[in-house]
Scaffold this motif. Structure first.
Motif, PDB file in Angstrom:
ATOM      1  N   VAL A   1       0.549  -1.141  -0.546  1.00 45.50           N
ATOM      2  CA  VAL A   1       0.456  -0.510  -0.186  1.00 45.50           C
ATOM      3  C   VAL A   1       1.174   1.436  -0.618  1.00 45.50           C
ATOM      4  N   ALA A   2      -0.079   2.297  -0.758  1.00 45.48           N
ATOM      5  CA  ALA A   2       0.930   4.015  -0.358  1.00 45.48           C
ATOM      6  C   ALA A   2       2.299   3.962   0.816  1.00 45.48           C
ATOM      7  N   GLN A   3       2.907   4.778   1.107  1.00 38.78           N
ATOM      8  CA  GLN A   3       3.518   5.263   1.899  1.00 38.78           C
ATOM      9  C   GLN A   3       2.316   6.798   2.532  1.00 38.78           C
ATOM     10  N   ASP A   4       1.093   6.963   1.999  1.00 34.38           N
ATOM     11  CA  ASP A   4       0.535   8.024   2.279  1.00 34.38           C
ATOM     12  C   ASP A   4      -0.463   7.487   2.372  1.00 34.38           C
ATOM     13  N   PHE A   5      -1.179   5.887   2.686  1.00 31.37           N
ATOM     14  CA  PHE A   5      -2.190   5.607   3.275  1.00 31.37           C
ATOM     15  C   PHE A   5      -2.001   5.591   4.790  1.00 31.37           C
ATOM     16  N   THR A   6      -3.747   6.283   5.186  1.00 32.58           N
ATOM     17  CA  THR A   6      -3.775   5.946   6.820  1.00 32.58           C
ATOM     18  C   THR A   6      -4.673   5.749   7.413  1.00 32.58           C
ATOM     19  N   VAL A   7      -5.237   5.115   8.985  1.00 30.71           N
ATOM     20  CA  VAL A   7      -5.961   4.581   8.981  1.00 30.71           C
ATOM     21  C   VAL A   7      -6.297   5.275  10.287  1.00 30.71           C
ATOM     22  N   GLY A   8      -7.712   5.709  10.460  1.00 31.09           N
ATOM     23  CA  GLY A   8      -7.835   6.159  11.399  1.00 31.09           C
ATOM     24  C   GLY A   8      -8.519   5.427  12.833  1.00 31.09           C
ATOM     25  N   LEU A   9      -8.428   5.574  14.088  1.00 30.74           N
ATOM     26  CA  LEU A   9      -8.966   4.764  15.137  1.00 30.74           C
ATOM     27  C   LEU A   9     -10.279   5.649  15.875  1.00 30.74           C
ATOM     28  N   GLY A  10     -11.202   5.030  15.622  1.00 31.95           N
ATOM     29  CA  GLY A  10     -12.222   5.478  16.082  1.00 31.95           C
ATOM     30  C   GLY A  10     -12.993   4.041  16.873  1.00 31.95           C
ATOM     31  N   ASN A  11     -13.807   4.539  16.946  1.00 30.05           N
ATOM     32  CA  ASN A  11     -15.291   3.695  18.000  1.00 30.05           C
ATOM     33  C   ASN A  11     -16.593   4.088  17.985  1.00 30.05           C
ATOM     34  N   GLU A  12     -18.037   2.796  18.295  1.00 28.31           N
ATOM     35  CA  GLU A  12     -18.949   3.708  17.430  1.00 28.31           C
ATOM     36  C   GLU A  12     -19.572   3.690  18.792  1.00 28.31           C
ATOM     37  N   ILE A  13     -19.860   4.023  19.575  1.00 30.52           N
ATOM     38  CA  ILE A  13     -20.664   4.175  20.891  1.00 30.52           C
ATOM     39  C   ILE A  13     -22.047   4.016  21.081  1.00 30.52           C
ATOM     40  N   TYR A  14     -23.394   4.265  22.279  1.00 28.15           N
ATOM     41  CA  TYR A  14     -23.889   4.400  22.068  1.00 28.15           C
ATOM     42  C   TYR A  14     -24.361   4.966  23.361  1.00 28.15           C
ATOM     43  N   LEU A  15     -24.375   6.082  23.183  1.00 30.17           N
ATOM     44  CA  LEU A  15     -24.782   7.322  23.990  1.00 30.17           C
ATOM     45  C   LEU A  15     -26.526   7.270  24.294  1.00 30.17           C
ATOM     46  N   VAL A  16     -26.015   7.659  25.848  1.00 31.08           N
ATOM     47  CA  VAL A  16     -27.131   7.502  26.178  1.00 31.08           C
ATOM     48  C   VAL A  16     -27.484   8.272  27.838  1.00 31.08           C
ATOM     49  N   ALA A  17     -28.812   9.333  28.109  1.00 32.61           N
ATOM     50  CA  ALA A  17     -28.593   9.806  28.993  1.00 32.61           C
ATOM     51  C   ALA A  17     -28.716   9.417  30.499  1.00 32.61           C
ATOM     52  N   GLN A  18     -28.050   9.261  31.358  1.00 29.83           N
ATOM     53  CA  GLN A  18     -27.937   7.915  32.540  1.00 29.83           C
ATOM     54  C   GLN A  18     -29.383   7.871  33.680  1.00 29.83           C
ATOM     55  N   GLU A  19     -30.067   9.166  33.735  1.00 30.40           N
ATOM     56  CA  GLU A  19     -31.227   9.484  34.013  1.00 30.40           C
ATOM     57  C   GLU A  19     -32.039   8.978  33.190  1.00 30.40           C
ATOM     58  N   GLU A  20     -32.348   9.209  31.990  1.00 33.16           N
ATOM     59  CA  GLU A  20     -33.311   8.432  30.934  1.00 33.16           C
ATOM     60  C   GLU A  20     -33.517   7.307  31.247  1.00 33.16           C
TER      61      GLU A  20
END
Length: 191
Positions: free
Chosen positions: A68-87
């Motif tokens: 693969v090309a030297q300028d290829f990059t992989v980003g690092l992330g996460n898919e979260i489940y966002l909620v309001a605690q009280e709700e």
């Protein structure tokens, strides 16, 4: 086609709690780089950072071997489940339907990745079974506590406006990613 990059991809590590994806990291990198002709994608498995180190090492190996090309990059992330605690607590007690909103978080640097790890640790500590699925919620209060409420700085994590909801409108407005890596990432505003 380097104008396009995908900030929402899953790998085999998105299967920790449910069957979601069979993408192996090396073929995925090669496919995106060489078949699609793109210069970047971001890994955002379902509440899992488990493949991040392997992905970075695999990318280095593929670049070293000229696959693969030297300028290829992989980003690092996460898919979260966002909620309001009280709700969440109120709806669970009342036996009402709970919405688990999906949000994509992308680390901008090492500090951002530390923040992702902290949020993920907190989410896994709250894991519970709901309708036969192990849920790992991220509370809005955790997001504000770990990432902060002003951007930029000190924010080192991008929150995409990706929302997968079951029926009701999204609970909050989030940041918007307006450019791909290679350019400066710009945020509109943070919660």
């Amino acid at each position: 086609m380097d104008m396009y990059c995908n900030h929402h991809t899953h790998t085999e590590m998105s299967n920790l709690r449910l069957k979601d994806c069979t993408n192996k990291i090396a073929p995925m990198i090669e496919y995106v780089a060489n078949v699609l002709g793109q210069k970047h994608f971001t890994i955002t498995d379902h509440e899992s950072l488990s493949i991040h180190l392997k992905a970075l090492n695999t990318l280095k190996d593929l670049q070293r071997d000229g696959k693969v090309a030297q300028d290829f990059t992989v980003g690092l992330g996460n898919e979260i489940y966002l909620v309001a605690q009280e709700e969440l607590e109120s709806k669970l007690e009342a036996k009402e339907r709970v919405e688990f909103y999906h949000f994509i978080l992308i680390a901008l640097d090492n500090e951002g990745h530390r923040q992702l790890r902290e949020l993920s640790t907190r989410a896994w500590a709250k894991m519970f079974n709901y309708t036969g699925i192990e849920r790992v919620p991220t509370y809005m209060s955790d997001l504000k506590e770990v990432i902060g409420s002003k951007a930029p700085p000190p924010t080192k994590v991008i929150i995409l406006s990706y929302i997968l909801k079951e029926s009701s409108p999204a609970p909050i407005i989030t940041n918007k990613l307006v450019t791909c890596p290679g350019d400066q990432l710009v945020l509109s505003k943070i919660i």
